[in-house]
Motif scaffolding. Structure first.
Motif, PDB file in Angstrom:
ATOM      1  N   GLN A 135      40.627  70.986  67.290  1.00 30.04           N
ATOM      2  CA  GLN A 135      40.094  72.450  66.950  1.00 30.04           C
ATOM      3  C   GLN A 135      39.830  72.573  65.216  1.00 30.04           C
ATOM      4  N   CYS A 136      40.075  71.315  64.926  1.00 29.74           N
ATOM      5  CA  CYS A 136      39.933  71.075  63.209  1.00 29.74           C
ATOM      6  C   CYS A 136      38.398  70.943  62.812  1.00 29.74           C
ATOM      7  N   ASP A 137      37.664  71.997  63.167  1.00 31.47           N
ATOM      8  CA  ASP A 137      36.273  71.940  62.699  1.00 31.47           C
ATOM      9  C   ASP A 137      36.078  72.370  61.223  1.00 31.47           C
ATOM     10  N   PHE A 138      37.085  72.635  60.566  1.00 29.73           N
ATOM     11  CA  PHE A 138      37.372  72.841  59.251  1.00 29.73           C
ATOM     12  C   PHE A 138      37.035  71.575  58.352  1.00 29.73           C
ATOM     13  N   LEU A 139      37.456  70.453  59.056  1.00 26.15           N
ATOM     14  CA  LEU A 139      37.401  69.293  58.348  1.00 26.15           C
ATOM     15  C   LEU A 139      35.994  68.505  58.047  1.00 26.15           C
ATOM     16  N   VAL A 140      35.128  69.181  59.097  1.00 26.50           N
ATOM     17  CA  VAL A 140      33.577  68.627  58.936  1.00 26.50           C
ATOM     18  C   VAL A 140      32.884  69.221  57.519  1.00 26.50           C
ATOM     19  N   SER A 141      33.578  70.519  56.969  1.00 28.93           N
ATOM     20  CA  SER A 141      33.078  71.226  55.840  1.00 28.93           C
ATOM     21  C   SER A 141      33.504  70.240  54.581  1.00 28.93           C
ATOM     22  N   LEU A 142      34.504  69.585  54.799  1.00 24.77           N
ATOM     23  CA  LEU A 142      34.808  68.439  53.648  1.00 24.77           C
ATOM     24  C   LEU A 142      33.624  67.727  53.167  1.00 24.77           C
ATOM     25  N   TYR A 143      32.907  67.105  54.322  1.00 26.65           N
ATOM     26  CA  TYR A 143      31.855  66.175  54.171  1.00 26.65           C
ATOM     27  C   TYR A 143      30.413  66.699  54.383  1.00 26.65           C
ATOM     28  N   ARG A 144      30.265  67.667  55.153  1.00 28.15           N
ATOM     29  CA  ARG A 144      28.895  68.212  55.269  1.00 28.15           C
ATOM     30  C   ARG A 144      28.654  69.658  54.823  1.00 28.15           C
ATOM     31  N   LEU A 145      27.669  69.477  53.866  1.00 30.95           N
ATOM     32  CA  LEU A 145      27.469  70.747  53.041  1.00 30.95           C
ATOM     33  C   LEU A 145      26.061  71.225  53.210  1.00 30.95           C
ATOM     34  N   GLN A 146      25.418  70.828  54.420  1.00 27.97           N
ATOM     35  CA  GLN A 146      23.761  70.989  54.600  1.00 27.97           C
ATOM     36  C   GLN A 146      23.689  72.376  55.454  1.00 27.97           C
TER      37      GLN A 146
ATOM     38  N   ARG B 191      38.703  51.782  67.992  1.00 28.76           N
ATOM     39  CA  ARG B 191      38.724  51.930  66.157  1.00 28.76           C
ATOM     40  C   ARG B 191      37.234  51.874  65.749  1.00 28.76           C
ATOM     41  N   HIS B 192      36.569  51.224  66.441  1.00 31.30           N
ATOM     42  CA  HIS B 192      35.006  51.360  65.952  1.00 31.30           C
ATOM     43  C   HIS B 192      34.380  52.536  66.546  1.00 31.30           C
ATOM     44  N   GLY B 193      34.765  53.023  67.446  1.00 28.97           N
ATOM     45  CA  GLY B 193      34.307  54.466  68.104  1.00 28.97           C
ATOM     46  C   GLY B 193      34.585  55.800  67.101  1.00 28.97           C
ATOM     47  N   ILE B 194      35.769  55.350  66.428  1.00 25.35           N
ATOM     48  CA  ILE B 194      36.231  56.389  65.728  1.00 25.35           C
ATOM     49  C   ILE B 194      35.635  56.170  64.377  1.00 25.35           C
ATOM     50  N   ASP B 195      35.306  55.257  63.690  1.00 28.52           N
ATOM     51  CA  ASP B 195      34.382  55.151  62.730  1.00 28.52           C
ATOM     52  C   ASP B 195      33.021  55.473  63.011  1.00 28.52           C
ATOM     53  N   GLU B 196      32.377  55.293  64.324  1.00 32.51           N
ATOM     54  CA  GLU B 196      31.072  55.862  64.609  1.00 32.51           C
ATOM     55  C   GLU B 196      31.300  57.214  64.515  1.00 32.51           C
ATOM     56  N   ALA B 197      32.040  57.871  64.806  1.00 32.04           N
ATOM     57  CA  ALA B 197      32.269  59.469  64.867  1.00 32.04           C
ATOM     58  C   ALA B 197      32.250  59.913  63.594  1.00 32.04           C
ATOM     59  N   PHE B 198      32.964  59.340  62.398  1.00 32.83           N
ATOM     60  CA  PHE B 198      33.116  59.490  61.071  1.00 32.83           C
ATOM     61  C   PHE B 198      31.541  59.483  60.498  1.00 32.83           C
ATOM     62  N   GLU B 199      30.928  58.511  60.986  1.00 34.05           N
ATOM     63  CA  GLU B 199      29.608  58.258  60.322  1.00 34.05           C
ATOM     64  C   GLU B 199      28.762  59.296  61.116  1.00 34.05           C
ATOM     65  N   ALA B 200      28.889  59.785  62.197  1.00 34.17           N
ATOM     66  CA  ALA B 200      27.830  60.881  62.554  1.00 34.17           C
ATOM     67  C   ALA B 200      28.163  62.194  61.958  1.00 34.17           C
ATOM     68  N   MET B 201      29.394  62.379  61.409  1.00 35.83           N
ATOM     69  CA  MET B 201      29.623  63.576  60.621  1.00 35.83           C
ATOM     70  C   MET B 201      28.801  63.480  59.192  1.00 35.83           C
TER      71      MET B 201
END
Length: 285
Positions: free
Chosen positions: A192-203, A93-103
């Motif tokens: 395959q859902c790279d789409f989701l990254v664009s919800l949070y990363r606009l750089q 669970r912590h790893g999943i949280d870390e992945a979100f922070e990486a985004m």
């Protein structure tokens, strides 16, 4: 435009050295009979890693079988008993949280989050490898299965937070035998859902905006999971730019009057979104 490819980069070039070293480690570790729980877990994990990737590595069954035969059943079951399912659940669970922070992060901070998340996914995959090795040895896996269910409990639905690791996850999934992929949700779910990254990363660099918008629209058109995420109030788009989902709805004649009005008004002052609308208006070649 087609969605992102299943695998990015040359898979064979990364597998050969990595699993060649694992073969050597397995041979070295099984020079004598394995009688301790710790050693049994290590050997079963390595053997299972090779076993679950036979299609990519070549048939490893003989080497793996010889190694597993050196593990006493008592040691294997003692290892299973030693697994703290609650601790492994927390680690994952912590790893999943870390992945979100990486985004969300950039630079060195992002690297640290990525490494931590990848380690957590690797630990979960190692447990799957232990199970595969025990299954080949015809050892009872019922206790392990119970613990794995506790490790995974409630986390599969959080796989959308792993999308920042999708390039790595696609490579790992491709390395697995086809029969192993579906169960390895930590590598395959939403990969395959790279789409989701664009919800949070606009750089993104300006020259990449149009390409990304088109990729996103194409993916959103076919991915029911992402469509549900768009509709979910827990995933809010930034108001600073036109959302990919709005572009998709406009392209397919499903955008509301208010959406179209917002897009047109916003594009007057935003060069990137203006280009995205222009690309959308261009006929497909």
């Amino acid at each position: 435009m087609a969605p992102p490819p299943d695998v990015d980069g040359d898979l064979a070039s990364t597998l050969a050295p990595r699993y060649g070293m694992l073969r050597q480690s397995l041979e070295a570790a099984t020079q004598s009979v394995i009688t301790t729980a710790l050693d049994a877990g290590r050997v079963l994990g390595i053997a299972g890693d090779l076993l679950r990737r036979r299609d990519a590595l070549g048939d490893t069954t003989r080497d793996v079988t010889l190694a597993i035969d050196r593990v006493e059943a008592q040691a294997a079951h003692a290892y299973v008993e030693s697994i703290d399912a609650a601790a492994e659940h927390q680690k994952l669970r912590h790893g999943i949280d870390e992945a979100f922070e990486a985004m969300l992060e950039e630079g060195d901070e992002r690297v640290l989050y990525v490494h931590a998340a990848e380690a957590a996914l690797g630990a979960r995959d190692a447990l799957a490898s232990v199970r595969a090795a025990m299954n080949l040895a015809s050892l009872d896996t019922s206790k392990l299965d119970e613990k794995l269910a506790l490790v995974d409990k409630g986390l599969v639905k959080q796989a959308r937070s792993l999308v920042a690791l999708n390039t790595m996850r696609r490579k790992e999934a491709a390395a697995l035998d086809a029969s192993e992929r579906e169960a390895a949700w930590w590598f395959t779910a939403r990969s395959q859902c790279d789409f989701l990254v664009s919800l949070y990363r606009l750089q993104e660099a300006p020259e990449q905006v149009n390409i990304t918008q088109k990729h996103n629209a194409a993916h959103l058109a076919v991915c029911e999971d992402c469509q549900r995420d768009v509709e979910s109030s827990s995933l809010a788009y930034t108001p600073d730019h036109i959302a990919a989902s709005s572009l998709w709805r406009r392209e397919h004649g499903e955008a509301t009057t208010s959406e179209i009005a917002f897009m047109d008004a916003h594009a007057k002052d935003c060069k990137d979104c203006k280009r995205a609308l222009e690309v959308l208006a261009q006929p497909e070649e």
